[in-house]
Design an enzyme around this catalytic site. Structure first.
Site, mmCIF file in Angstrom:
data_model
loop_
_atom_site.group_PDB
_atom_site.id
_atom_site.type_symbol
_atom_site.label_atom_id
_atom_site.label_comp_id
_atom_site.label_asym_id
_atom_site.label_seq_id
_atom_site.Cartn_x
_atom_site.Cartn_y
_atom_site.Cartn_z
ATOM 1 N N ASP A 117 0.841 -1.190 0.000
ATOM 2 C CA ASP A 117 0.000 0.000 0.000
ATOM 3 C C ASP A 117 0.883 1.250 0.000
ATOM 4 O OD1 ASP A 117 -2.947 0.954 0.455
ATOM 5 O OD2 ASP A 117 -1.845 1.950 2.065
ATOM 6 N N HIS A 283 -7.029 -6.783 0.203
ATOM 7 C CA HIS A 283 -5.971 -5.784 0.070
ATOM 8 C C HIS A 283 -4.713 -6.108 0.861
ATOM 9 C CE1 HIS A 283 -4.149 -1.842 -0.347
ATOM 10 N NE2 HIS A 283 -4.225 -1.614 0.955
#
Length: 305
Positions: A117, A283
Protein backbone atom coordinates in the site's frame (compact mmCIF):
# COMPACT_ATOMS: atom_id res chain seq x y z
CA UNK A 1 25.72 4.95 15.06
CA UNK A 2 25.08 4.92 18.80
CA UNK A 3 24.44 8.67 18.73
CA UNK A 4 21.61 8.24 16.22
CA UNK A 5 20.07 4.84 17.08
CA UNK A 6 18.55 4.00 20.47
CA UNK A 7 17.53 0.48 21.55
CA UNK A 8 14.11 0.30 23.21
CA UNK A 9 13.40 -3.33 24.08
CA UNK A 10 11.16 -6.13 22.75
CA UNK A 11 8.68 -5.36 19.96
CA UNK A 12 5.06 -6.10 20.92
CA UNK A 13 3.28 -8.62 18.66
CA UNK A 14 6.57 -9.29 16.82
CA UNK A 15 8.20 -12.34 18.46
CA UNK A 16 11.99 -12.15 18.49
CA UNK A 17 12.08 -8.53 17.33
CA UNK A 18 13.43 -5.56 19.24
CA UNK A 19 12.45 -1.93 18.83
CA UNK A 20 14.73 0.98 18.09
CA UNK A 21 14.42 4.69 17.38
CA UNK A 22 16.66 6.18 14.69
CA UNK A 23 17.31 9.87 14.10
CA UNK A 24 17.32 10.08 10.32
CA UNK A 25 17.77 13.84 9.93
CA UNK A 26 15.65 16.98 9.77
CA UNK A 27 14.41 16.28 13.28
CA UNK A 28 12.65 13.06 12.24
CA UNK A 29 12.80 9.89 14.33
CA UNK A 30 11.81 6.56 12.79
CA UNK A 31 10.61 3.72 15.01
CA UNK A 32 11.54 0.27 13.71
CA UNK A 33 11.44 -3.38 14.70
CA UNK A 34 14.49 -5.47 13.82
CA UNK A 35 15.56 -9.13 14.06
CA UNK A 36 17.84 -11.61 12.33
CA UNK A 37 21.47 -11.57 11.23
CA UNK A 38 21.37 -12.41 7.51
CA UNK A 39 21.34 -10.04 4.54
CA UNK A 40 19.07 -7.00 4.99
CA UNK A 41 15.40 -6.86 4.04
CA UNK A 42 13.29 -3.71 4.46
CA UNK A 43 9.51 -4.08 4.99
CA UNK A 44 7.30 -0.98 4.58
CA UNK A 45 3.69 -1.00 5.79
CA UNK A 46 0.69 0.85 4.39
CA UNK A 47 -2.30 2.81 5.67
CA UNK A 48 -3.79 2.42 8.24
CA UNK A 49 -1.28 -0.10 9.57
CA UNK A 50 2.12 0.13 11.29
CA UNK A 51 5.13 -2.20 11.23
CA UNK A 52 2.95 -4.68 13.15
CA UNK A 53 1.27 -5.62 9.85
CA UNK A 54 4.29 -7.88 9.18
CA UNK A 55 3.83 -9.85 12.43
CA UNK A 56 2.72 -13.08 10.71
CA UNK A 57 5.67 -13.35 8.33
CA UNK A 58 8.52 -11.29 9.79
CA UNK A 59 9.70 -13.93 12.31
CA UNK A 60 10.04 -16.51 9.53
CA UNK A 61 11.85 -14.01 7.31
CA UNK A 62 14.24 -13.24 10.19
CA UNK A 63 15.54 -16.81 9.99
CA UNK A 64 17.08 -15.89 6.60
CA UNK A 65 17.46 -12.10 6.70
CA UNK A 66 18.09 -9.16 8.94
CA UNK A 67 14.54 -7.85 8.82
CA UNK A 68 13.94 -4.14 9.40
CA UNK A 69 10.26 -3.19 9.72
CA UNK A 70 9.84 0.55 10.40
CA UNK A 71 6.87 2.82 10.95
CA UNK A 72 6.73 5.27 8.07
CA UNK A 73 7.00 8.96 8.87
CA UNK A 74 3.59 10.04 10.18
CA UNK A 75 2.55 6.53 11.22
CA UNK A 76 2.86 4.41 14.34
CA UNK A 77 5.46 5.79 16.73
CA UNK A 78 7.59 7.58 14.14
CA UNK A 79 7.75 11.37 13.99
CA UNK A 80 4.79 13.31 12.67
CA UNK A 81 6.16 16.62 11.38
CA UNK A 82 4.00 19.43 10.06
CA UNK A 83 3.14 18.88 6.41
CA UNK A 84 3.78 22.41 5.21
CA UNK A 85 1.76 24.34 2.67
CA UNK A 86 2.86 22.12 -0.21
CA UNK A 87 2.66 18.88 1.86
CA UNK A 88 6.33 18.25 1.03
CA UNK A 89 7.06 16.76 4.44
CA UNK A 90 4.88 13.81 3.42
CA UNK A 91 6.04 13.48 -0.16
CA UNK A 92 7.10 9.95 -0.97
CA UNK A 93 10.50 11.46 -1.70
CA UNK A 94 10.84 12.60 1.92
CA UNK A 95 9.46 9.33 3.27
CA UNK A 96 11.83 7.29 1.09
CA UNK A 97 14.76 9.42 2.22
CA UNK A 98 13.92 8.55 5.84
CA UNK A 99 14.13 4.84 5.12
CA UNK A 100 17.38 5.01 3.17
CA UNK A 101 18.89 6.98 6.06
CA UNK A 102 17.61 4.39 8.53
CA UNK A 103 19.17 1.55 6.58
CA UNK A 104 22.48 3.37 6.30
CA UNK A 105 22.52 3.99 10.05
CA UNK A 106 22.11 0.25 10.48
CA UNK A 107 24.98 -0.42 8.09
CA UNK A 108 23.02 -1.38 4.98
CA UNK A 109 23.83 0.44 1.75
CA UNK A 110 21.96 -1.87 -0.64
CA UNK A 111 18.93 -4.02 0.13
CA UNK A 112 15.65 -5.45 -1.18
CA UNK A 113 12.49 -3.62 -0.12
CA UNK A 114 8.93 -4.88 0.17
CA UNK A 115 6.15 -2.30 0.39
CA UNK A 116 2.44 -2.75 0.97
CA UNK A 117 0.00 0.00 0.00
CA UNK A 118 1.55 3.38 1.00
CA UNK A 119 4.79 1.56 1.70
CA UNK A 120 4.82 0.39 -1.90
CA UNK A 121 4.51 3.99 -3.08
CA UNK A 122 7.41 4.98 -0.84
CA UNK A 123 9.41 2.04 -2.20
CA UNK A 124 8.64 3.03 -5.81
CA UNK A 125 9.98 6.54 -5.18
CA UNK A 126 12.97 5.06 -3.34
CA UNK A 127 13.85 2.95 -6.37
CA UNK A 128 13.82 6.07 -8.58
CA UNK A 129 15.64 8.41 -6.21
CA UNK A 130 18.10 5.89 -4.76
CA UNK A 131 18.66 3.22 -7.44
CA UNK A 132 22.00 2.19 -5.95
CA UNK A 133 20.27 1.32 -2.67
CA UNK A 134 17.36 -0.77 -3.96
CA UNK A 135 18.44 -4.26 -4.97
CA UNK A 136 14.93 -5.64 -5.54
CA UNK A 137 11.47 -4.12 -5.16
CA UNK A 138 8.17 -5.78 -4.29
CA UNK A 139 4.91 -3.82 -4.20
CA UNK A 140 1.67 -5.19 -2.75
CA UNK A 141 -1.81 -4.33 -4.02
CA UNK A 142 -1.09 -1.06 -5.76
CA UNK A 143 -0.80 0.33 -9.24
CA UNK A 144 1.42 3.42 -9.65
CA UNK A 145 -0.04 6.52 -8.01
CA UNK A 146 -0.03 8.67 -11.16
CA UNK A 147 -1.71 5.88 -13.12
CA UNK A 148 -4.46 5.43 -10.56
CA UNK A 149 -5.28 9.14 -10.49
CA UNK A 150 -5.10 9.51 -14.27
CA UNK A 151 -7.45 6.58 -14.88
CA UNK A 152 -9.82 7.12 -11.96
CA UNK A 153 -13.51 6.77 -12.73
CA UNK A 154 -16.72 6.73 -10.73
CA UNK A 155 -16.35 3.07 -9.76
CA UNK A 156 -12.83 3.58 -8.45
CA UNK A 157 -13.74 6.81 -6.62
CA UNK A 158 -16.68 5.07 -4.96
CA UNK A 159 -14.62 2.14 -3.72
CA UNK A 160 -11.50 4.15 -2.81
CA UNK A 161 -13.37 7.17 -1.49
CA UNK A 162 -10.65 7.99 1.09
CA UNK A 163 -8.30 8.97 -1.75
CA UNK A 164 -10.60 11.94 -2.31
CA UNK A 165 -11.83 12.44 1.26
CA UNK A 166 -8.45 12.57 3.03
CA UNK A 167 -7.03 15.13 0.58
CA UNK A 168 -9.64 17.75 1.47
CA UNK A 169 -8.19 20.85 3.16
CA UNK A 170 -7.51 20.64 6.89
CA UNK A 171 -9.20 20.32 9.25
CA UNK A 172 -12.26 18.84 7.54
CA UNK A 173 -11.26 15.16 7.25
CA UNK A 174 -9.25 15.28 10.49
CA UNK A 175 -12.22 16.48 12.55
CA UNK A 176 -14.64 14.05 10.94
CA UNK A 177 -12.35 11.06 11.57
CA UNK A 178 -11.55 12.12 15.15
CA UNK A 179 -15.26 12.30 15.93
CA UNK A 180 -15.31 8.46 15.85
CA UNK A 181 -11.84 7.11 15.17
CA UNK A 182 -12.58 3.49 15.97
CA UNK A 183 -15.59 3.35 13.64
CA UNK A 184 -13.62 4.88 10.75
CA UNK A 185 -10.63 2.60 11.28
CA UNK A 186 -12.70 -0.57 11.64
CA UNK A 187 -14.74 0.24 8.54
CA UNK A 188 -11.54 0.85 6.58
CA UNK A 189 -9.81 -2.36 7.67
CA UNK A 190 -12.83 -4.63 7.37
CA UNK A 191 -13.86 -3.20 4.00
CA UNK A 192 -10.42 -3.88 2.52
CA UNK A 193 -9.80 -7.29 4.05
CA UNK A 194 -11.72 -10.08 2.33
CA UNK A 195 -10.71 -12.88 4.70
CA UNK A 196 -12.51 -12.51 8.01
CA UNK A 197 -10.36 -12.34 11.12
CA UNK A 198 -7.14 -11.55 9.23
CA UNK A 199 -6.54 -8.56 11.49
CA UNK A 200 -6.80 -9.97 15.00
CA UNK A 201 -8.15 -7.84 17.88
CA UNK A 202 -4.63 -7.35 19.29
CA UNK A 203 -3.32 -5.99 16.00
CA UNK A 204 -6.37 -3.79 15.48
CA UNK A 205 -5.92 -2.41 18.99
CA UNK A 206 -2.35 -1.44 18.13
CA UNK A 207 -3.43 0.29 14.93
CA UNK A 208 -6.15 2.08 16.87
CA UNK A 209 -3.71 3.20 19.56
CA UNK A 210 -1.63 4.95 16.94
CA UNK A 211 -4.61 6.23 14.95
CA UNK A 212 -6.21 7.96 17.95
CA UNK A 213 -3.52 10.65 17.92
CA UNK A 214 -4.71 13.93 16.34
CA UNK A 215 -1.17 14.37 15.00
CA UNK A 216 -1.37 10.89 13.51
CA UNK A 217 -4.68 11.52 11.76
CA UNK A 218 -3.34 14.79 10.38
CA UNK A 219 -0.20 12.99 9.16
CA UNK A 220 -2.31 10.38 7.35
CA UNK A 221 -4.22 13.15 5.61
CA UNK A 222 -0.96 14.86 4.69
CA UNK A 223 0.33 11.61 3.21
CA UNK A 224 -2.69 11.47 0.91
CA UNK A 225 -2.60 15.22 0.19
CA UNK A 226 1.02 14.83 -0.88
CA UNK A 227 0.06 11.92 -3.14
CA UNK A 228 -2.48 14.12 -4.93
CA UNK A 229 -0.12 17.05 -5.36
CA UNK A 230 3.65 17.11 -4.91
CA UNK A 231 4.03 13.37 -5.55
CA UNK A 232 2.31 13.78 -8.90
CA UNK A 233 4.73 16.60 -9.74
CA UNK A 234 7.68 14.34 -8.92
CA UNK A 235 6.15 11.52 -10.96
CA UNK A 236 5.58 13.81 -13.94
CA UNK A 237 9.21 14.93 -13.81
CA UNK A 238 10.26 11.27 -13.91
CA UNK A 239 7.67 10.14 -16.45
CA UNK A 240 10.24 8.71 -18.86
CA UNK A 241 12.36 7.02 -16.20
CA UNK A 242 11.98 3.37 -15.31
CA UNK A 243 12.76 1.45 -12.14
CA UNK A 244 15.91 -0.51 -12.84
CA UNK A 245 15.62 -3.05 -10.03
CA UNK A 246 13.62 -6.24 -10.62
CA UNK A 247 10.04 -5.58 -9.50
CA UNK A 248 7.50 -8.03 -8.09
CA UNK A 249 3.87 -6.89 -8.08
CA UNK A 250 1.39 -8.91 -6.03
CA UNK A 251 -2.24 -8.04 -5.47
CA UNK A 252 -5.41 -9.41 -3.97
CA UNK A 253 -7.69 -11.05 -6.55
CA UNK A 254 -10.71 -9.99 -4.47
CA UNK A 255 -9.57 -6.38 -4.07
CA UNK A 256 -10.25 -3.17 -5.94
CA UNK A 257 -6.83 -2.82 -7.55
CA UNK A 258 -6.87 -6.25 -9.14
CA UNK A 259 -10.41 -5.81 -10.44
CA UNK A 260 -9.78 -2.31 -11.78
CA UNK A 261 -6.35 -2.48 -13.44
CA UNK A 262 -4.12 -4.79 -15.39
CA UNK A 263 -1.63 -4.50 -12.57
CA UNK A 264 1.38 -5.97 -14.36
CA UNK A 265 0.78 -3.75 -17.38
CA UNK A 266 0.70 -0.63 -15.19
CA UNK A 267 4.03 -1.53 -13.63
CA UNK A 268 5.60 -2.40 -16.97
CA UNK A 269 4.99 1.23 -17.86
CA UNK A 270 7.20 2.18 -14.88
CA UNK A 271 9.84 -0.55 -14.55
CA UNK A 272 12.13 -2.58 -16.80
CA UNK A 273 11.78 -6.03 -15.21
CA UNK A 274 8.32 -6.87 -13.84
CA UNK A 275 6.73 -10.11 -12.72
CA UNK A 276 3.99 -11.09 -10.28
CA UNK A 277 0.38 -12.16 -9.93
CA UNK A 278 -2.74 -12.28 -7.77
CA UNK A 279 -3.35 -14.03 -4.46
CA UNK A 280 -6.84 -15.11 -3.43
CA UNK A 281 -7.48 -12.40 -0.85
CA UNK A 282 -8.27 -8.75 -0.43
CA UNK A 283 -5.97 -5.78 0.07
CA UNK A 284 -3.73 -6.86 2.96
CA UNK A 285 -1.86 -9.86 1.61
CA UNK A 286 0.55 -10.26 4.52
CA UNK A 287 -2.32 -10.47 7.01
CA UNK A 288 -4.87 -12.39 4.94
CA UNK A 289 -2.60 -14.99 3.30
CA UNK A 290 0.68 -14.87 5.23
CA UNK A 291 2.04 -18.26 4.16
CA UNK A 292 1.57 -17.59 0.46
CA UNK A 293 2.93 -14.07 0.83
CA UNK A 294 5.97 -15.33 2.70
CA UNK A 295 6.66 -17.86 -0.04
CA UNK A 296 6.46 -15.18 -2.72
CA UNK A 297 8.79 -12.81 -0.83
CA UNK A 298 11.39 -15.47 -0.17
CA UNK A 299 11.39 -16.74 -3.75
CA UNK A 300 11.74 -13.22 -5.14
CA UNK A 301 14.37 -11.92 -2.72
CA UNK A 302 16.39 -15.11 -2.97
CA UNK A 303 16.22 -14.74 -6.77
CA UNK A 304 14.24 -17.87 -7.46
CA UNK A 305 11.81 -15.92 -9.64
Amino acid sequence: MQDHVRALGPAPLMPGFRLLDADVGDGVTIRAAIAGDGPPLLLLHGHPQTHVTWRKIAPALARRFTVIAPDLRGYGDSSKPAGGGDHAAYSKRAMARDQVALMRLLGHERFPVVGHDRGGRVAHRMALDHPSAVERLAVFDIAPTATMYARADRAFATQYFWWFFLIQPAPLPERMILADVEFFLREHVERQNKIAGATEPEAFAEYLRCYRSPDGVHAVCEDYRAAASIDLEHDAADAVRRVEAPLLALWGARGVVGRTYDVLATWREKALDVRGGALDCGHTLQEELPDETLEQIEAFVLRKQ
